[in-house]
Design an enzyme around this catalytic site. Structure first.
Site, mmCIF file in Angstrom:
data_model
loop_
_atom_site.group_PDB
_atom_site.id
_atom_site.type_symbol
_atom_site.label_atom_id
_atom_site.label_comp_id
_atom_site.label_asym_id
_atom_site.label_seq_id
_atom_site.Cartn_x
_atom_site.Cartn_y
_atom_site.Cartn_z
ATOM 1 N N GLN A 106 14.605 80.714 5.373
ATOM 2 C CA GLN A 106 14.741 79.437 6.066
ATOM 3 C C GLN A 106 15.907 79.548 7.046
ATOM 4 O O GLN A 106 17.056 79.771 6.651
ATOM 5 C CB GLN A 106 14.986 78.279 5.097
ATOM 6 C CG GLN A 106 14.918 76.942 5.845
ATOM 7 C CD GLN A 106 15.238 75.743 4.994
ATOM 8 O OE1 GLN A 106 16.297 75.695 4.361
ATOM 9 N NE2 GLN A 106 14.352 74.759 4.978
ATOM 10 N N TYR A 186 19.302 68.011 9.765
ATOM 11 C CA TYR A 186 20.025 69.027 10.549
ATOM 12 C C TYR A 186 19.537 69.017 12.005
ATOM 13 O O TYR A 186 18.733 68.164 12.388
ATOM 14 C CB TYR A 186 19.889 70.390 9.870
ATOM 15 C CG TYR A 186 20.453 70.334 8.460
ATOM 16 C CD1 TYR A 186 21.832 70.265 8.248
ATOM 17 C CD2 TYR A 186 19.614 70.251 7.351
ATOM 18 C CE1 TYR A 186 22.354 70.148 6.971
ATOM 19 C CE2 TYR A 186 20.137 70.138 6.062
ATOM 20 C CZ TYR A 186 21.503 70.084 5.880
ATOM 21 O OH TYR A 186 22.027 69.954 4.621
ATOM 22 N N ARG A 233 9.429 73.517 8.436
ATOM 23 C CA ARG A 233 9.650 72.452 7.452
ATOM 24 C C ARG A 233 10.047 71.155 8.142
ATOM 25 O O ARG A 233 10.956 71.153 8.981
ATOM 26 C CB ARG A 233 10.727 72.836 6.440
ATOM 27 C CG ARG A 233 10.743 71.861 5.256
ATOM 28 C CD ARG A 233 11.666 72.236 4.132
ATOM 29 N NE ARG A 233 11.073 71.829 2.858
ATOM 30 C CZ ARG A 233 11.753 71.543 1.752
ATOM 31 N NH1 ARG A 233 13.060 71.642 1.743
ATOM 32 N NH2 ARG A 233 11.135 71.180 0.642
ATOM 33 N N GLY A 323 11.506 72.926 -6.198
ATOM 34 C CA GLY A 323 12.947 73.142 -6.059
ATOM 35 C C GLY A 323 13.639 73.349 -7.399
ATOM 36 O O GLY A 323 13.786 74.478 -7.881
ATOM 37 N N ARG A 324 14.036 72.254 -8.022
ATOM 38 C CA ARG A 324 14.918 72.352 -9.181
ATOM 39 C C ARG A 324 14.293 73.066 -10.377
ATOM 40 O O ARG A 324 14.999 73.753 -11.129
ATOM 41 C CB ARG A 324 15.428 70.959 -9.549
ATOM 42 C CG ARG A 324 16.441 70.452 -8.513
ATOM 43 C CD ARG A 324 16.592 68.954 -8.553
ATOM 44 N NE ARG A 324 15.392 68.291 -8.029
ATOM 45 C CZ ARG A 324 15.246 66.967 -7.960
ATOM 46 N NH1 ARG A 324 16.227 66.187 -8.379
ATOM 47 N NH2 ARG A 324 14.140 66.443 -7.467
#
Ligand SMILES: Cc1cc2nc3c(=O)[nH]c(=O)nc-3n(C[C@H](O)[C@H](O)[C@H](O)COP(=O)(O)O)c2cc1C
Length: 369
Positions: A106, A186, A233, A323-324
């Site tokens: 990424q 971002y 993304r 993810g987690r």
């Protein structure tokens, strides 16, 4: 151009291709920033081990990696700028490939979500001179985010060139592709949203203009390394870091235009972070994109086996970014396939240093040993 190929009843544990990248299963490790690269931003032994442990996921998307020194968002974040960083990533890619895994990087520019005490005293740049509220962690503790400088058109061109150079270096390091990060507040996301983009030139104002820079970046990267190795993304309507997207019509116009422009290139995948993955917006964006959808609901409850399996079985997505659960379970695919118990993530250790909470989550077989 590829089309969404998943059919109802497909299992999470079947192979799939994302552009040029062949995955053994549809469980993808979502990008997870862990800030364990030290001041040099070079992936070291611990990071190599972390990614090596997770190679049985169908694909690993690395944590956000800075595309230029100026683009750094976090202390301890890895980069893909220096030769040492390229060499470090080569060791990561080799370790993942040795176990039969796949890995894409990424690539990110922080935009206004950084501070000179994070990016080595360099400028903080954004589409417009509007600071993000709140404070960020810097080398000198927590500090307010500064008012960024609005990029000139020439500087935007340099940022684009940096994305291209970073992507080439990722390929040179042996990664299977890159994911351009246009989500989560971002730089690229800041261009897309009216709240953070007040420009009056060709990069601001209308949805078409706000989408322009992301179109240019993804197109340039695809031209450089091949569209089949490039993912994107996005996180529309996430309303994160003051990047507010509250007008559904505007969101659809902006992201719809973006994907209409990118669709003919045939990028490897579109990764969408949205609470309502089965809903109209996401499925409409998927239709406009016309390629493979990587889905992640990003809700306060972590992605579960049931949610992931349900999305694939109902053909609402081609692959699921997790993810987690992937952070806490290096052997997540084996656990989900066998319906075994899972380790719980330890959030207090997400952004610390060292092995604790990073490479010490046991695999299921180690549990039994
Ligand atoms: C510790 C942590 C770090 C993250 N870092 C990134 C990142 O670098 N890039 C990104 O796009 N998303 C990042 N995210 C968001 C995750 O990719 C994902 O969308 C989120 O964890 C929700 O999915 P989950 O419920 O499966 O955990 C991060 C999330 C967490 C918890």
């Amino acid at each position: 151009m590829t089309s969404a190929s998943v059919s109802a009843g497909t299992s999470l544990f079947t192979p799939v291709s994302l552009g040029d990248i062949e995955l053994a299963n549809r469980v993808v490790m979502a990008p997870l920033t862990r800030m364990r690269s030290g001041p040099s931003g070079v992936p070291g032994g611990l990071m190599i081990e972390h990614y090596r442990q997770r190679a049985s996921l169908g694909l690993i998307v690395t944590e956000g990696v800075y595309s230029s020194h100026e683009a750094q968002a976090f202390v301890g974040q890895p980069g893909i700028v220096t030769d040492e960083q390229v060499a470090g990533w080569r060791r990561v890619a080799e370790a993942v490939h040795a176990r039969g895994g796949r890995i894409v990087m990424q690539v990110v520019h922080a935009g206004r979500v950084t501070h000179p005490d994070v990016n080595g005293g360099r400028r903080v740049l954004a589409p417009s001179a509007i600071a993000v509220s709140g404070e960020g962690h810097t080398e000198k503790g927590k500090q307010s985010y500064p008012v960024p400088r609005a990029l000139t058109v020439a500087e935007a061109r340099t940022v684009l060139d940096d994305f291209v150079a970073a992507s080439r270096r990722a390929i040179e390091a042996g990664l299977d592709g890159v994911e351009i990060h246009a989500a989560n507040g971002y730089l690229l996301h800041e261009f897309l949203a009216p709240a953070s983009n007040r420009r009056t030139d060709g990069y601001g104002g209308t949805p078409t203009n706000r989408a322009r820079f992301v179109v240019e970046v993804v197109t340039a990267v695809a031209k450089a390394i091949g569209a089949g190795r490039v993912g994107l993304r996005i996180s529309p309507e996430r309303n994160i870091k003051d990047v507010l997207e509250t007008d559904r019509g505007d969101v659809l116009a902006t992201y719809g235009h973006l994907l209409d422009q990118l669709s003919p290139l045939g990028p490897a995948y579109l990764s969408v972070l949205h609470e309502e993955l089965r809903g109209g917006l996401v499925q409409e964006l998927r239709r406009r994109f016309g390629g493979k959808l990587m889905a992640n609901s990003g809700s306060s409850s972590i992605t579960s086996r049931e949610e992931a399996a349900g999305l694939i079985e109902a053909a609402h997505a081609d692959v699921v970014a997790v993810g987690r659960a992937a952070l806490a379970n290096p052997d997540l695919v084996e656990r989900w396939q066998g319906e075994h118990a899972e380790n719980e993530p330890r959030p207090a250790l997400f952004y610390t240093s060292g092995a604790e909470g990073y490479t010490d989550y046991p695999s299921f077989h180690a549990d039994r040993a």
